[in-house]
Write an enzyme that holds these catalytic residues in place. Structure first.
Site, short mmCIF file in Angstrom:
data_model
loop_
_atom_site.label_atom_id
_atom_site.label_comp_id
_atom_site.label_asym_id
_atom_site.label_seq_id
_atom_site.Cartn_x
_atom_site.Cartn_y
_atom_site.Cartn_z
N ASP A 40 -30.33 -33.79 -6.12
CA ASP A 40 -29.47 -33.82 -6.74
C ASP A 40 -28.60 -34.49 -6.26
OD1 ASP A 40 -28.56 -33.08 -9.23
OD2 ASP A 40 -27.69 -30.49 -8.62
N SER A 65 -5.03 -54.24 -22.63
CA SER A 65 -3.94 -54.27 -23.02
C SER A 65 -2.79 -53.51 -21.41
CB SER A 65 -2.81 -52.79 -23.81
OG SER A 65 -1.15 -52.60 -23.15
N SER A 118 8.93 -21.97 -18.31
CA SER A 118 9.01 -22.86 -18.86
C SER A 118 9.41 -24.50 -18.21
CB SER A 118 8.69 -22.89 -20.62
OG SER A 118 9.70 -22.37 -21.20
N HIS A 149 -1.44 -38.79 -15.87
CA HIS A 149 -1.62 -39.27 -14.22
C HIS A 149 -3.41 -39.51 -13.69
CE1 HIS A 149 2.79 -38.71 -14.79
NE2 HIS A 149 2.42 -40.21 -14.93
#
Length: 954
Positions: free
Chosen positions: A53, A97, A636, A607
């Site tokens: 595997d 692109s 946050s 990213h």
């Protein structure tokens, strides 16, 4: 080595087999650019190794190297998630692109849809949506960046809108078009593509009760926001628009109902305002700055976060020592602590004139004595000079074909900014590393294979060179130096006070988010001292710790801000540095990507390195570790600015930071091209054309896309109608034009035009010169009778002259009737070209009044001499007049104008060029010798000084 070190516990009978397998596997891994390979289990016998595997990953960025070896590969979707055709479509757009286009569908039935610019910003928006309870309704993740064209943005936006409007939601839907402050992307251009898509889908958007929230900044963003507001008003779709005055993620709170939508958001300064507002207080911002739109007020949780962890001293006492214990690694040569200063000089690899001009403008506004860019390297041209502006003056910078010349002539250069493509960035960087004068290299390209990047890093470490990137916008040291497009346009440089140093240094992975950090820090502190975006790849050339230790050793830096992200473990080095007191300056840190743990399947963020392979690499785990180590970590990203302000205010209160008085920077003139882009000036065009437009994604002929030209099967006649007459002509007219080109294509080698072409070709001239020689013979006597015939016959017919009166008048005036007469053909030996055209015109034209008039004239002239027939030039001339006057596409005045300006001779020129070109191409060996006329006799009359005339015959 393999046998002695890795296979110590393996029996001797299997060592040789297994060692051979391991060496072969390593070469295989390296040769095919694997990034991960796991074999479990495998069986080893005396005869060989058997793999039962295996799981593996290859570096997709190496496709341009390994495509022949890989063959055609299909990458499966992450486990637990379906593959959608729309994702494949966007992936195909991305591959074609130079920009970045990503789309991942999470929940096609969700009510929250996003279209975010920037790899880092897209993660921040997803984090905020999930933090505010929208994870179950988040429909997609995606990002667009790298300055996509209007058409590419349109294709991306319409794909999202198509998905969004397939199923209704009882609560309606929200579409969040967000982004950070762009460095170089023209926001207005990309927004025009989004606006086109919104207009196309305005019906379904209103039917599905979609509300749109927009926040963006960057070059020309005001125009982008204006067109977005305008489309909301014209379509009736509720669109709420905000700029840089609004916190980046504030629109998420509004969209999800956690914050009210302001009626009139504050207006930001125009892109053209290159001067600071001198009427306002120029000192450090007041400490009572209003909170962002996303929160009514500070909550207890924010205060709790601002309070250091138990056992960690207050901020001011953290600053008791500015020293740090050095990290020693024998394989790494010591690198410079200071990368940039006011005397830094750089070479730019690549013809990036816009980026270089931005650097020079930054230098000027920072009051540098001389430009930071001293030369450019571009191997695809010879050595030359390139013009730039230094303030109001024009200067010339040298461009070299090779690196060696540039380095030799500029020994004071110590920075290279590499704009080479992903295919050549490795080679050009390795070449640069050969020069000891270079201490810092910025690699802008995204998509360099990881194996090559690791080789670059190893070589740079051995030579003591700092690499920023790959996949970065660069970095900036206010008042000193900036890399390429970092910091954006000059208005953003001034608004974020990047023309002079502050007290806060930051390091980020994301280039776009680094500009957002510039904005946040300028609003909450005295500004940025230095900022670096290390890049979003898995293996950045320099790390967070590399730059944080530099900042620790830099007296001007009083506090450090880090914007980390999911993936990798570099942030744990920061934790260890704080715990070990190697980092003693206050650190504010937030890792983006907290939403990843809430998703049911793996999502590859914008990213390449933003992917957690284990729990410790998640943003949540890293934020917790940083908090426990003593860093200041918000709940946050929304609260990041508040934390930065809290730490800064404490440093000011304790006298560690003493805000300096602002000094207005010098003004920098705006480039003409950019001023025109902003609509601030206008100038008459030197040339105007309405027949063709190549500026968009698709070529347009007289308003008709080239795809439609082929779809409608317009043919050459139809294209000629668009480009010559700016009209779509009837099909019979297009066919007639093509027939005219066919019958005028050639008439043998003896006519003057063909003769000249042949003579010119035999003189050794090229094809274009030979063709031009033949075309110059065309006039009234050869081939140019089309216009003259059309004018003569039209004037006579319109004047009411009878055919006999017209013939008599021309005879009386001593003028030839153009289009009448043929040297060989006659009434008894008709020209079949004319007969073919006549049959077609009589069958398809709605009216042939002028042709009938010309045929009556022909009856009169042939009664006098049988070869005075209506020749092919005359026939085409009069038939074209009938066509223009009766096809329904022209007014009478327009038809007459086209005749008057010489349009019809163009038919002969275009058609006969086909035959002229064929002459040199027909048996090229026949044209190898100079042409001469041995049988021709010439007379030369020579006059002697004695007055005797001598006639010489040849």
């Amino acid at each position: 080595m393999v046998t002695q070190q890795l296979l110590v516990n393996v029996t001797d009978e299997k060592k040789e087999v297994l060692a051979s397998f391991i060496i072969g596997l390593f070469n295989f891994y390296e040769d095919l650019y694997f990034t991960y390979l796991e074999i479990n289990p495998l069986v080893v016998t005396k005869e060989g190794v058997y793999i039962l595997d295996m799981a593996a990953k290859i570096d997709a960025a190496a496709d341009y190297i390994c495509k022949p070896k890989w063959g055609d590969l299909e990458f499966p979707p992450p486990f637990g998630r379906e593959a959608y055709p729309e994702e494949a479509y966007i992936a195909d757009l991305d591959a074609k692109s130079g920009a970045s286009l990503k789309l991942t569908l999470l929940n096609p039935r969700g009510r929250i849809w996003t279209m975010v610019a920037g790899g880092g910003a897209s993660v921040v928006y997803s984090d905020t949506i999930c933090d505010l309870g929208g994870v179950d309704e988040l429909a997609n993740y995606g990002e667009y960046s790298g300055a996509p064209s209007e058409q590419q943005t349109y294709d991306y936006a319409k794909t999202i809108l198509s998905l969004m409007t397939r199923e209704k939601h009882p609560d309606g839907k929200v579409f969040i078009i967000g982004g950070s402050i762009a460095n170089f992307t023209n926001v207005a251009a990309t927004f025009k593509g989004i606006v086109r898509a919104i207009k196309d889908y305005q019906g379904p958007l209103k039917e599905h009760e979609v509300t749109i929230f927009v926040r963006r900044g960057g070059p020309n963003y005001q125009e982008g926001l204006r067109v977005m507001e305008e489309v909301g008003k014209t379509t009736g779709i509720p669109i709420h628009v905000f700029g840089t005055e609004t916190h980046m993620t504030a629109i998420v709170g509004m969209a999800l109902g956690h914050r009210p939508v302001p009626n009139q958001p504050p207006a930001a300064a125009h892109t053209a305002n290159f001067l600071l507002n001198t009427s306002a207080n120029a000192t450090t911002p007041a400490r009572t700055r209003n909170t962002s739109f996303s929160e009514h007020k500070l909550t207890n949780s924010v205060t709790d976060v601002m309070t250091p962890t138990a056992g960690v001293p207050p901020v001011s006492t953290l600053c008791h020592s500015w020293s740090v214990m050095p990290m020693f690694n024998a394989a790494v040569k010591a690198k410079a602590t200071t990368l940039f200063c006011k005397q830094t000089k750089a070479i730019v690899w690549g013809m990036q004139t816009r980026a270089v001009q931005g650097m020079l403008d930054f230098d000027y506004v920072c009051s540098r004595d001389e430009p930071s860019v001293v030369a450019m390297v571009y191997p695809f041209t010879g050595d030359h000079k390139q013009k730039f502006y230094w303030g109001h003056k024009e200067i010339l910078l040298p461009v070299y074909k090779n690196m060696a010349d540039a380095m030799k002539k500029h020994p004071d250069v110590d920075v290279l900014i590499n704009f080479a493509s992903l295919r050549s960035a490795f080679d050009s960087t390795m070449e640069t590393l050969q020069y000891p004068q270079i201490h810092t290299i910025a690699i802008i390209a995204e998509g360099i294979p990881e194996a090559l990047t690791r080789k670059l890093i190893k070589s740079a470490d051995e030579k003591g060179v700092t690499i920023i990137g790959p996949a970065t916008v660069g970095g900036i040291k206010p008042g000193c130096f900036k890399i390429g497009n970092t910091g954006g346009m000059l208005d953003n440089i001034l608004a974020s006070k990047l023309y002079r140093p502050g007290s806060v240094a930051y390091v980020s992975r994301s280039g776009g988010m680094s500009n957002e950090l510039n904005n946040i820090i300028s609003h909450t502190t005295d500004g940025v001292y230095e900022g670096v975006a290390i890049g979003g790849d898995r293996f950045p050339g320099s790390t967070f710790m590399d730059h944080v230790l530099r900042y620790q050793d830099t007296p001007g830096v009083k506090m450090i801000v880090i914007l980390g992200e999911i993936g990798g473990t570099e942030e744990y080095n920061i934790c260890q540095g704080i715990v070990d007191s190697r980092i003693t300056k206050p650190v504010v840190c937030w890792c983006i990507g907290t939403c990843a743990t809430m998703f049911s399947s793996e999502v590859q963020f914008g990213h390449a390195g933003a992917c957690a392979n284990q729990v410790s690499e998640t943003a949540v785990a890293k934020n917790q570790a940083l908090r426990e180590a003593g860093a200041f970590v918000p709940n946050s990203f929304d609260e990041l600015g508040d934390i930065i302000k809290f730490v800064y205010d404490d440093l000011v209160t304790n006298g560690i930071i003493v805000p300096a008085q602002e000094v207005p920077p010098p003004t920098v003139p705006m480039d003409y091209s950019w001023a025109r882009e902003l609509g601030l000036i206008r100038k008459p065009a030197s040339f105007m054309t309405s027949i063709c437009d190549e500026r968009g994604q698709e070529l347009i002929y007289a308003g008709m896309p080239i795809t439609e030209v082929f779809k409608e099967e317009m043919g050459l006649g139809g294209v000629l109608g668009l480009l010559w007459f700016q009209r779509r002509l009837p099909r019979y007219a297009c066919q007639f034009i093509e027939m005219c080109l066919m019958v005028t294509a050639d008439h043998g080698p003896a006519v003057s035009g063909a003769h000249n072409t042949i003579v010119c070709a035999r003189a050794g001239k090229d094809l274009v010169s030979s063709l031009t020689s033949g075309l110059l013979t065309i006039g009234d006597r050869f081939g140019g009778a089309l216009d003259a015939a059309a004018k003569q016959f039209s004037k006579a017919f319109d004047s009411g002259l009878l055919p006999m009166e017209f013939v008599n008048k021309m005879k009386k005036d001593g003028m030839l009737i153009m289009g009448i007469g043929h040297r060989v053909k006659s009434i008894n030996n008709p020209d079949m070209r004319v007969q073919i055209l006549k049959d077609y015109v009589k069958q398809h034209f709605p009216s042939t009044q002028l042709l009938d008039y010309a045929l009556d004239v022909e009856k009169i002239t042939t009664s006098k001499k049988p070869n005075l027939i209506l020749n092919v030039d005359g026939f085409i001339g009069v038939a074209f007049v009938d066509l223009l006057r009766t096809c329904g596409g022209f007014t009478r005045d327009e038809a007459d104008e086209f005749i008057e300006i010489g349009t019809l001779n163009g038919i002969f020129v275009l058609g006969r060029s086909i035959g002229f070109i064929g002459k040199p191409l027909n048996h090229p060996s026949l044209f190898r010798h100079l042409h001469s006329h041995p049988d021709l006799k010439f007379k030369k009359v020579l006059s002697h000084h004695v007055g005797i005339t001598v006639i010489m015959r040849f």
